[in-house]
Design an enzyme around this catalytic site. Structure first.
Site, PDB file in Angstrom:
ATOM      1  N   ASP A 101      -6.558  -2.575   7.389  1.00  0.00           N
ATOM      2  CA  ASP A 101      -5.824  -2.875   8.622  1.00  0.00           C
ATOM      3  C   ASP A 101      -6.765  -2.657   9.806  1.00  0.00           C
ATOM      4  O   ASP A 101      -7.432  -3.584  10.253  1.00  0.00           O
ATOM      5  CB  ASP A 101      -4.572  -1.987   8.668  1.00  0.00           C
ATOM      6  CG  ASP A 101      -3.599  -2.423   9.740  1.00  0.00           C
ATOM      7  OD1 ASP A 101      -3.958  -3.287  10.554  1.00  0.00           O
ATOM      8  OD2 ASP A 101      -2.470  -1.906   9.787  1.00  0.00           O
ATOM      9  N   VAL A 149       3.904  -5.337   5.332  1.00  0.00           N
ATOM     10  CA  VAL A 149       4.261  -5.649   3.944  1.00  0.00           C
ATOM     11  C   VAL A 149       4.483  -4.373   3.124  1.00  0.00           C
ATOM     12  O   VAL A 149       3.885  -3.326   3.406  1.00  0.00           O
ATOM     13  CB  VAL A 149       3.176  -6.525   3.269  1.00  0.00           C
ATOM     14  CG1 VAL A 149       3.221  -7.939   3.821  1.00  0.00           C
ATOM     15  CG2 VAL A 149       1.784  -5.946   3.437  1.00  0.00           C
ATOM     16  N   ARG A 161       6.958   1.551  -2.730  1.00  0.00           N
ATOM     17  CA  ARG A 161       5.658   1.348  -3.372  1.00  0.00           C
ATOM     18  C   ARG A 161       5.832   0.773  -4.769  1.00  0.00           C
ATOM     19  O   ARG A 161       4.934   0.153  -5.315  1.00  0.00           O
ATOM     20  CB  ARG A 161       4.904   2.675  -3.493  1.00  0.00           C
ATOM     21  CG  ARG A 161       4.506   3.308  -2.168  1.00  0.00           C
ATOM     22  CD  ARG A 161       3.574   4.489  -2.439  1.00  0.00           C
ATOM     23  NE  ARG A 161       3.524   5.428  -1.335  1.00  0.00           N
ATOM     24  CZ  ARG A 161       2.705   5.332  -0.290  1.00  0.00           C
ATOM     25  NH1 ARG A 161       1.875   4.330  -0.216  1.00  0.00           N
ATOM     26  NH2 ARG A 161       2.718   6.243   0.653  1.00  0.00           N
TER      27      ARG A 161
HETATM   28  C1  PRP Z   1      -2.612   2.973   4.524  1.00  0.00           C
HETATM   29  C2  PRP Z   1      -3.214   2.130   3.419  1.00  0.00           C
HETATM   30  C3  PRP Z   1      -4.698   2.219   3.665  1.00  0.00           C
HETATM   31  C4  PRP Z   1      -4.781   2.367   5.170  1.00  0.00           C
HETATM   32  C5  PRP Z   1      -5.202   1.072   5.797  1.00  0.00           C
HETATM   33  O1  PRP Z   1      -2.651   4.316   4.170  1.00  0.00           O
HETATM   34  O2  PRP Z   1      -2.858   2.616   2.150  1.00  0.00           O
HETATM   35  O3  PRP Z   1      -5.268   3.344   3.049  1.00  0.00           O
HETATM   36  O4  PRP Z   1      -3.473   2.729   5.624  1.00  0.00           O
HETATM   37  O5  PRP Z   1      -5.190   1.147   7.202  1.00  0.00           O
HETATM   38  P1  PRP Z   1      -6.493   1.263   8.100  1.00  0.00           P
HETATM   39  O6  PRP Z   1      -7.410   0.137   7.702  1.00  0.00           O
HETATM   40  O7  PRP Z   1      -5.948   1.081   9.481  1.00  0.00           O
HETATM   41  O8  PRP Z   1      -7.106   2.592   7.898  1.00  0.00           O
HETATM   42  P2  PRP Z   1      -1.738   5.439   4.892  1.00  0.00           P
HETATM   43  O9  PRP Z   1      -2.520   6.155   5.925  1.00  0.00           O
HETATM   44  O10 PRP Z   1      -0.444   4.807   5.332  1.00  0.00           O
HETATM   45  O11 PRP Z   1      -1.472   6.436   3.715  1.00  0.00           O
HETATM   46  P3  PRP Z   1      -0.789   6.079   2.307  1.00  0.00           P
HETATM   47  O12 PRP Z   1      -1.800   5.296   1.512  1.00  0.00           O
HETATM   48  O13 PRP Z   1      -0.504   7.410   1.709  1.00  0.00           O
HETATM   49  O14 PRP Z   1       0.447   5.268   2.589  1.00  0.00           O
END
Ligand code: PRP
Length: 179
Positions: A101, A149, A161
């Site tokens: 992201d 998503v 999930r």
């Molecule tokens: C989400 C996803 C990625 C990250 C991507 O993790 O699983 O690891 O965000 O976003 P970025 O490119 O902006 O860093 P999150 O921090 O939500 O933790 P999770 O995996 O435990 O849901």
């Protein structure tokens, strides 16, 4: 009913792409001292399927990283609640995550893992958002539109999930479920 307004990638398309990635990784990383690092929590489902399509000797060392908490926008700070795992030194690491992201998670992890004397750190991401097209990944599943998503590892406030398909999260459906 899951709070999904539209299925973006169904389980068949996901499985096919995971198989292709496995073939590519098996070919390109043959001979390396491979250690696959699922980025928890979101990367665990993808990583679990992907490693079974990589036909090479490999270790699996998960790493927990989080920047979103319960929010839908990145906090801008990456938390590694369990730190960097031991035994990274000398390994060719493959970080496996569900989505790219802002790029914060993989950028910070790459830096921290190289500091821990990994030989190399590559990235494998299932999804990359439209607004992140400029961010590189060594292995990429799909480019997707800028939508929120869920499914196949991706969550909203810790839920969904386990959905086998990836769909656009619908607040409207979710609101209805809460009533
Ligand atoms: C989400 C996803 C990625 C990250 C991507 O993790 O699983 O690891 O965000 O976003 P970025 O490119 O902006 O860093 P999150 O921090 O939500 O933790 P999770 O995996 O435990 O849901």
């Amino acid at each position: 009913m899951p709070p999904i307004s539209e299925i973006l990638l169904d389980r068949v398309a996901i499985r096919r792409r995971v198989e292709e990635l496995g073939v590519q990784i098996s070919r390109e990383l043959a001979g390396s001292n491979l250690c696959v690092m699922p980025v928890l929590d979101g990367g665990m489902i993808f990583a679990a399927d992907l490693v079974r399509e990589i036909h090479l000797p490999l270790a699996i060392t998960p790493i927990k990283a989080s920047s979103y908490g319960e929010a839908t926008i990145s906090s801008g700070t990456l938390s590694l609640p369990f730190g960097i795992p031991e035994g990274i030194s000398g390994k060719d690491l493959l970080l496996v995550d569900d989505i790219l992201d802002t790029g914060l998670t993989l950028n910070v992890l790459k830096d921290r893992l190289m500091e821990s004397r990994a030989v190399s750190v590559r990235t494998c991401v299932l999804l990359r958002k439209e607004s992140s097209r400029h961010l590189p990944a060594d292995y990429l599943g799909f480019d997707i539109p800028d939508r929120f998503v869920v499914g196949y590892g991706l969550d909203h406030a810790g839920l969904y999930r386990n959905l086998p398909d990836i769909g656009v999260f619908s607040t409207a459906v979710d609101d209805k479920l809460q009533q």
